[in-house]
Scaffold this motif. Structure first.
Motif, PDB file in Angstrom:
ATOM      1  N   MET A  12       0.832  -1.198   0.000  1.00  0.00           N
ATOM      2  CA  MET A  12       0.000   0.000   0.000  1.00  0.00           C
ATOM      3  C   MET A  12       0.871   1.255   0.000  1.00  0.00           C
ATOM      4  N   ASN A  13       0.301   2.323  -0.555  1.00  0.00           N
ATOM      5  CA  ASN A  13       0.998   3.602  -0.634  1.00  0.00           C
ATOM      6  C   ASN A  13       0.067   4.704  -0.120  1.00  0.00           C
ATOM      7  N   TRP A  14       0.580   5.476   0.872  1.00  0.00           N
ATOM      8  CA  TRP A  14      -0.209   6.566   1.438  1.00  0.00           C
ATOM      9  C   TRP A  14      -0.062   7.784   0.532  1.00  0.00           C
ATOM     10  N   GLN A  15      -1.154   8.150  -0.097  1.00  0.00           N
ATOM     11  CA  GLN A  15      -1.113   9.217  -1.085  1.00  0.00           C
ATOM     12  C   GLN A  15      -1.863  10.448  -0.582  1.00  0.00           C
ATOM     13  N   TRP A  16      -1.210  11.579  -0.733  1.00  0.00           N
ATOM     14  CA  TRP A  16      -1.790  12.863  -0.358  1.00  0.00           C
ATOM     15  C   TRP A  16      -2.137  13.580  -1.654  1.00  0.00           C
ATOM     16  N   LEU A  17      -3.392  13.579  -2.007  1.00  0.00           N
ATOM     17  CA  LEU A  17      -3.847  14.087  -3.287  1.00  0.00           C
ATOM     18  C   LEU A  17      -3.830  15.617  -3.308  1.00  0.00           C
ATOM     19  N   PRO A  18      -3.742  16.227  -4.489  1.00  0.00           N
ATOM     20  CA  PRO A  18      -3.669  17.695  -4.583  1.00  0.00           C
ATOM     21  C   PRO A  18      -4.861  18.408  -3.953  1.00  0.00           C
ATOM     22  N   ASP A  19      -6.020  17.753  -3.933  1.00  0.00           N
ATOM     23  CA  ASP A  19      -7.192  18.394  -3.353  1.00  0.00           C
ATOM     24  C   ASP A  19      -7.256  18.243  -1.840  1.00  0.00           C
ATOM     25  N   GLY A  20      -6.190  17.660  -1.235  1.00  0.00           N
ATOM     26  CA  GLY A  20      -6.138  17.528   0.212  1.00  0.00           C
ATOM     27  C   GLY A  20      -6.654  16.194   0.734  1.00  0.00           C
ATOM     28  N   ARG A  21      -7.258  15.412  -0.149  1.00  0.00           N
ATOM     29  CA  ARG A  21      -7.754  14.115   0.293  1.00  0.00           C
ATOM     30  C   ARG A  21      -6.591  13.149   0.505  1.00  0.00           C
ATOM     31  N   ILE A  22      -6.840  12.172   1.363  1.00  0.00           N
ATOM     32  CA  ILE A  22      -5.836  11.150   1.673  1.00  0.00           C
ATOM     33  C   ILE A  22      -6.368   9.816   1.179  1.00  0.00           C
ATOM     34  N   LYS A  23      -5.511   9.098   0.452  1.00  0.00           N
ATOM     35  CA  LYS A  23      -5.927   7.827  -0.131  1.00  0.00           C
ATOM     36  C   LYS A  23      -4.827   6.788   0.090  1.00  0.00           C
ATOM     37  N   VAL A  24      -5.257   5.606   0.512  1.00  0.00           N
ATOM     38  CA  VAL A  24      -4.318   4.491   0.635  1.00  0.00           C
ATOM     39  C   VAL A  24      -4.504   3.616  -0.595  1.00  0.00           C
ATOM     40  N   GLN A  25      -3.506   3.628  -1.472  1.00  0.00           N
ATOM     41  CA  GLN A  25      -3.617   2.998  -2.786  1.00  0.00           C
ATOM     42  C   GLN A  25      -2.831   1.693  -2.824  1.00  0.00           C
ATOM     43  N   ASN A  26      -3.449   0.654  -3.384  1.00  0.00           N
ATOM     44  CA  ASN A  26      -2.747  -0.605  -3.618  1.00  0.00           C
ATOM     45  C   ASN A  26      -1.846  -0.431  -4.844  1.00  0.00           C
TER      46      ASN A  26
END
Length: 835
Positions: A448-462
Motif C-alpha cells: 500500500m501507498n499513502w497518497q496525499w492528493l492535490p485536493d487535500g484528500r488522503i488515499k491508501v492505494q494498492n
C-alpha cells in the motif's frame, strides 16, 4: 456471542480497547472483567465469523447434515482475559455445555479462530497445543509461532513476520535502499521481527542497518526524543517500523515537534492501514509511506448480513446480547433504558432499536477493503473443510490407528489437526488456502501507498503485491507509476551509506562501520572489476591486461621488431641497400674481371666474399617480423654460417697474400703449392662446415624457439626468440671471433708488403672494424630487452657487413671506376714515387 450446533467453533476477538481486570483470587467470587472503548472493526470481524458459519450451514456440499455453532469471546486486548476465554472454551466451563454421564463426546469447541495478537497466541497455543486443540489465527504474525515443537496445533491464515521481513527486503532491494533504520515495538512481534530482519539482511548481503531502536510502551517523552534524535542525525532516509499504531502515534508527536521531514517510511502490516495516522497534520511527514498490508479480499453477501444486525430489546444481561447493544449504542450515540451496568458506550437519547444502519456513516458497513475479516473468513472455512474431509473418511481406510476414521460422536481435536494440516481449497475470491509443515498459509501481502492528493484528500492505494508460490519462489510486483513520493522531484529517495563503487574499483570497508559504509579503491594494474560494488579485483589472464578504466581485460599489446615501425623499416632498408651494393660491386668485378686489380686480388675469393656478404645482409631480415619457429631456428644458423663463410674467405685471402710474398723470395716457390685454387676452396668449405656442424648440433640439442616474454613489461607481450642453449650461441660467436682474430693477425703481419696496392692493409683495417663491432655487440645485446636485442644484433650484422664491404671493395671500386689509369700491372706492383 454463542450459537448452538452439532460442532462448535470458538473465536477470540478484540471488541474493546480497555479493561478493568477483576480480583481472581480463590477467596473472591469469580467476576466478569469490565471492558470499555468499543472497537467497531473488531466487532465487524466477529460478525464475519458468524457470517461464515451461517454460509457454511447453508452450503449443501460442505458439511451436509451437520450444523456449525460458535462461541465468540472478547479478549479486551488483555492477555489474561484472552487466556481465560480460551481456557473456558477448551475446558467447557460454561453452564450451557453439558456432557453425558460417561464424559464422552465432542469437546466444547473443536477449534478456535484467533487470537489477534502474537503474544496472546503464544500463551494460549502453548497450553492448547498440549491437548492438540487446533487454533487458527487471523492476525498473529510472529515467526516464532512457526515452531512445530512448541506449537503443534497452531495454524494461521496471515503470513508470518518471516515473510513480511522478506517482503520488506524485496522492496528495499527493488529501490536500491542499502542503508535503512529499523524501529520495533517492545514485544514478541517487534523483537522477533527485528531478529529475523537482521538475520535475513545479513544473509542477503544487500544492505545494512543504520540503527535499531525499540519503541517504548506508553508515553515516554525522553525516550521518544532520543529515538527521533537518532533518526534525525542518521544519513539513512528510509525507516522501517515493525510496531503497532499506538507506538506510531506517540512517535509521530515527537517527529512533528522536531519537524523531521525527508524520511521514507516503510510500514509493517500492524499500522499500514491505521486511519488514525492518516491526517493532514501527519501526512506531510508520512505521505508516500509504503506499507505491507494483509491481502484484501471480497466476501459476497457480508454487507447484507451486517445490515441484519439488530439489538436485543429484552435487555438480557448476558454478555453476548449486550455486545450487540453496545455496538448499537456506539453507532447511533444513544443508550438503552435502563442501561446495563458497566456496558453503556453511548449517551444522550434513548435507543429504540428501530434505527436504520444504512442512514449512518460507519466503517462497520464498509466491505470494500476487507483484510483481517478476509483472514477470519479463510480461517473458518479451513476448519470447516478439515472437518468435512475427516467426516468423509471411509472406515478401514482412515489415517489413524488400524486405519480407523474419526467420528462425530468421539471426535478428538488432534484428529482435526491432522486434516487441517492437509486442507487445500480456493476461496470465491480466487486465493488458494493451504498450510505448510509449520502451519503457515501460502503467504501473500498487498503493498500500500499513502497518497496525499492535490485536493487535500488522503488515499491508501494498492500499488502491488508480494507473494510466495507453492514451489517456494517469491515474486514482487510493483506499479511504480501509481506510487506517490513525498519528495521533490517525485522520485524514490536514495538511502545509501556510501555511493556504489563503479566497475574498475573495489570496496574497502571503513574501519568501525557497517559493511555498507566503504571507500572505493581503484583496481591495480592488471586487475579489473566488471560489476558494481565488487569486493575484490580479479587478475586478468596471462595474455590480457586491464583497460585504462580497469573494468575489462584487453589483449596485451605485442612487441617485436616489425617491418611496419620506423626502426624496422630503417634496418630493412639498410639490409636491402647492402644487398644491392654487393650485387653492384659483384657486377663491376665480373665486368672488369680481366683487369689487373681484379685478377691480382684472387678474383674467385673476391666473388665468394661478395656472395657471403650478400648473405650476411640478407640474413638480417630474419631478425625482423614476428618470431616464428622456422625464423628462430634459421636466423642464428644463417647468421653464423654466412659470417664464417665471409671471414673464411678473408682468412684464406690473407694467407694467399702471405704465400705469394714468400714465393717472390729466393727458394720460396714451394709455399705456393699449399695455396692453389683447390686448397683455397677446400679451406673455405672446411671452415664453413665446422660452423654448420655447430649449428646442426645446436638445433638438434636445444633449438631456439619463439617465446612470449611478459617479464619486461606488465602491459605488453614481447615476442622474442630464446636461444635455447647459451653455450651453443657462445660457441657460434666464439668460432666467428676466432676466425676474425686469425684473419686480423695474419693481415697485420702482411701489412708492410711492398705492393703499391696492399691488400693486407685493407684486410687489417676491415678486420679491425669487424672485431670492434662485435666486441661492442656482446654487452649491448645482453643489456637490451625484447625487440631492442634483435635490433642490436641486426645493427651489428649490418655494421660489420658494411665495414667489410667498404674496407675491402671500396678502394678497388674507386680505382676501377674513377682511376682506371692506376688499374695496371705496373701501377699495382710498383712501390710508387719516393722522396
Amino acid at each position: 456471542m454463542n450459537k448452538a450446533g452439532d460442532v462448535v467453533l470458538g473465536g477470540l476477538f478484540e471488541i474493546h480497547f480497555f479493561s478493568v481486570f477483576p480480583d481472581l483470587s480463590f477467596t473472591s467470587e469469580p467476576q466478569q472483567p469490565t471492558c470499555h472503548g468499543f472497537d467497531i472493526l473488531g466487532y465487524r470481524q466477529v460478525q464475519t465469523m458468524a457470517f461464515a458459519i451461517e454460509e457454511i450451514n447453508r452450503n449443501s456440499k460442505l458439511l451436509p447434515n451437520l450444523s456449525l455453532g460458535y462461541s465468540l469471546y472478547d479478549n479486551c486486548v488483555k492477555l489474561g482475559i484472552g487466556f481465560r476465554a480460551a481456557m473456558s472454551m477448551a475446558s467447557g466451563q460454561e453452564e450451557h455445555i453439558v456432557l453425558d454421564d460417561n464424559c464422552v463426546g465432542s469437546p466444547p469447541v473443536m477449534g478456535i479462530v484467533g487470537d489477534s495478537s502474537s503474544t496472546r497466541s503464544i500463551a494460549i497455543s502453548s497450553v492448547l497445543g498440549l491437548y492438540r486443540v487446533p487454533m487458527v489465527s487471523y492476525f498473529a504474525t510472529c515467526s516464532c509461532l512457526s515452531d512445530r515443537q512448541k506449537f503443534p496445533s497452531f495454524f494461521r491464515t496471515i503470513p508470518s513476520d518471516a515473510f513480511q521481513v522478506s517482503a520488506m527486503i524485496q522492496i528495499i532491494k527493488h529501490f536500491g535502499w542499502t542503508w535503512v533504520g529499523l524501529l520495533i515495538s517492545d514485544d514478541d512481534y517487534g523483537l522477533h521481527a527485528a531478529r529475523s530482519f537482521e538475520n535475513d539482511l545479513s544473509q542477503s548481503g544487500y544492505g545494512c542497518l543504520a540503527y535499531l531502536e525499540i519503541l517504548p510502551w506508553g508515553y515516554d517523552p525522553a525516550e521518544q526524543k532520543r529515538i527521533v534524535d537518532v533518526m534525525k542525525k542518521s544519513t539513512a532516509h528510509v525507516v522501517i517500523v515493525f510496531a503497532h499504531e499506538s507506538h506510531m502515534i506517540d512517535l509521530m508527536e515527537e517527529v512533528v515537534r522536531q519537524n523531521v521531514t525527508g524520511l521514507q517510511w516503510l510500514a509493517s502490516e500492524a499500522w499500514s492501514a491505521a486511519a488514525v495516522l492518516q491526517t493532514p497534520r501527519l501526512m506531510q511527514y508520512l505521505g508516500g509511506t509504503l506499507g505491507i498490508a494483509i491481502r484484501r479480499g471480497e466476501i459476497p453477501g457480508l454487507r447484507d448480513f451486517l445490515l441484519q444486525t439488530r439489538p436485543n430489546l429484552n435487555h438480557d444481561k448476558r454478555y453476548g446480547n449486550n455486545m450487540v447493544n453496545q455496538f448499537w449504542e456506539f453507532t447511533f450515540q444513544c443508550r438503552f433504558a435502563p442501561p446495563p451496568a458497566g456496558w453503556v458506550e453511548g449517551g444522550g437519547a434513548l435507543c429504540t432499536g428501530q434505527e436504520d444502519l444504512e442512514t449512518v456513516e460507519t466503517e462497520f458497513l464498509d466491505t470494500t477493503d476487507l483484510r483481517p475479516e478476509y483472514n477470519v473468513y479463510k480461517a473458518v472455512y479451513a476448519l470447516a473443510y478439515a472437518l468435512d474431509d475427516m467426516l468423509q473418511c471411509e472406515p478401514g481406510r482412515g489415517p489413524f490407528n488400524k486405519h480407523s476414521c474419526g467420528s462425530l460422536q468421539k471426535l478428538e481435536p488432534w484428529q482435526l489437526v491432522h486434516y487441517l494440516q492437509k486442507v487445500n481449497f480456493t476461496t470465491s475470491f480466487g486465493d488458494q488456502v493451504s498450510f505448510d509443515e509449520n502451519g503457515d498459509a501460502l503467504p501473500i501481502y498487498d503493498i500500500m501507498n499513502w497518497q496525499w492528493l492535490p485536493d487535500g484528500r488522503i488515499k491508501v492505494q494498492n500499488v502491488g503485491d508480494v507473494k510466495r508460490s507453492a514451489t517456494g519462489g517469491e515474486a514482487l510486483k510493483l506499479n511504480e507509476e501509481r506510487i506517490f513520493w513525498n519528495f521533490e522531484p517525485k522520485k524514490p529517495p536514495r538511502s545509501v551509506c556510501s555511493d556504489s563503487c563503479p566497475p574498475g574499483t573495489r570496496t574497502m570497508r571503513k574501519k568501525g562501520e557497517p559493511e555498507c559504509c566503504f571507500d572505493c579503491i581503484p583496481c591495480s594494474e592488471g586487475k579489473i572489476s566488471n560489476k558494481t560494488n565488487s569486493m575484490e579485483c580479479t587478475s586478468c589472464q596471462e595474455d590480457f591486461w586491464s583497460s585504462p578504466q580497469r573494468d575489462h581485460c584487453v589483449p596485451k599489446r605485442t612487441e617485436f621488431l616489425s617491418y611496419h615501425e620506423p626502426l624496422g623499416i630503417c634496418l630493412t632498408t639498410a639490409s636491402l641497400l647492402g644487398t644491392f651494393i654487393c650485387a653492384v660491386v659483384l657486377g663491376i668485378f665480373i665486368y672488369h674481371r680481366s683487369t689487373p686489380i681484379v685478377r691480382a686480388n684472387n678474383s674467385e675469393l673476391s666473388f665468394q666474399l661478395l656472395l657471403s656478404l650478400k648473405l650476411c645482409f640478407l640474413c638480417s631480415l630474419l631478425f625482423i617480423g614476428r618470431p616464428r619457429l622456422w625464423t628462430c631456428q634459421l636466423r642464428h644458423a644463417a647468421f653464423g654460417i654466412s659470417f664464417v663463410l665471409c671471414v673464411s674467405c678473408i682468412l684464406v685471402k690473407t694467407m694467399v697474400v702471405l704465400a705469394v710474398f714468400k714465393a717472390s723470395k729466393p727458394g720460396g716457390e714451394s709455399s705456393l703449392k699449399w695455396f692453389g685454387a683447390t686448397q683455397q676452396r677446400g679451406t673455405v668449405l672446411l671452415l664453413t662446415f665446422i660452423q654448420a656442424g655447430i649449428c646442426t648440433a645446436w638445433l638438434l640439442s636445444s633449438s631456439p624457439a619463439p617465446h612470449k616474454n611478459t617479464q619486461y613489461h606488465n602491459d605488453k607481450i614481447v615476442y622474442e626468440c630464446v636461444v635455447g642453449s647459451t653455450v651453443a650461441f657462445a660457441v657460434l660467436l666464439g668460432y666467428i671471433g676466432l676466425l676474425a682474430i686469425l684473419s686480423f693477425l695474419t693481415a697485420f703481419l702482411a701489412r708492410n708488403l711492398p705492393d703499391s696496392f696492399n691488400e693486407a692493409k685493407l684486410i687489417t683495417f676491415s678486420m679491425l672494424i669487424f672485431c670492434a663491432v662485435w666486441v661492442a655487440f656482446v654487452p649491448a645485446y645482453i643489456s637490451s630487452p625484447g625487440k631492442h636485442a634483435d635490433a642490436v644484433e641486426v645493427f651489428a650484422i649490418l655494421a660489420s657487413s658494411f665495414g667489410l664491404l667498404g674496407a675491402l671493395f671500396g678502394p678497388k671500386c674507386y680505382i676501377i671506376l674513377l682511376r682506371p689509369e692506376r688499374n695496371t700491372k705496373k701501377a699495382i706492383m710498383s712501390r710508387g714515387v719516393t722522396k
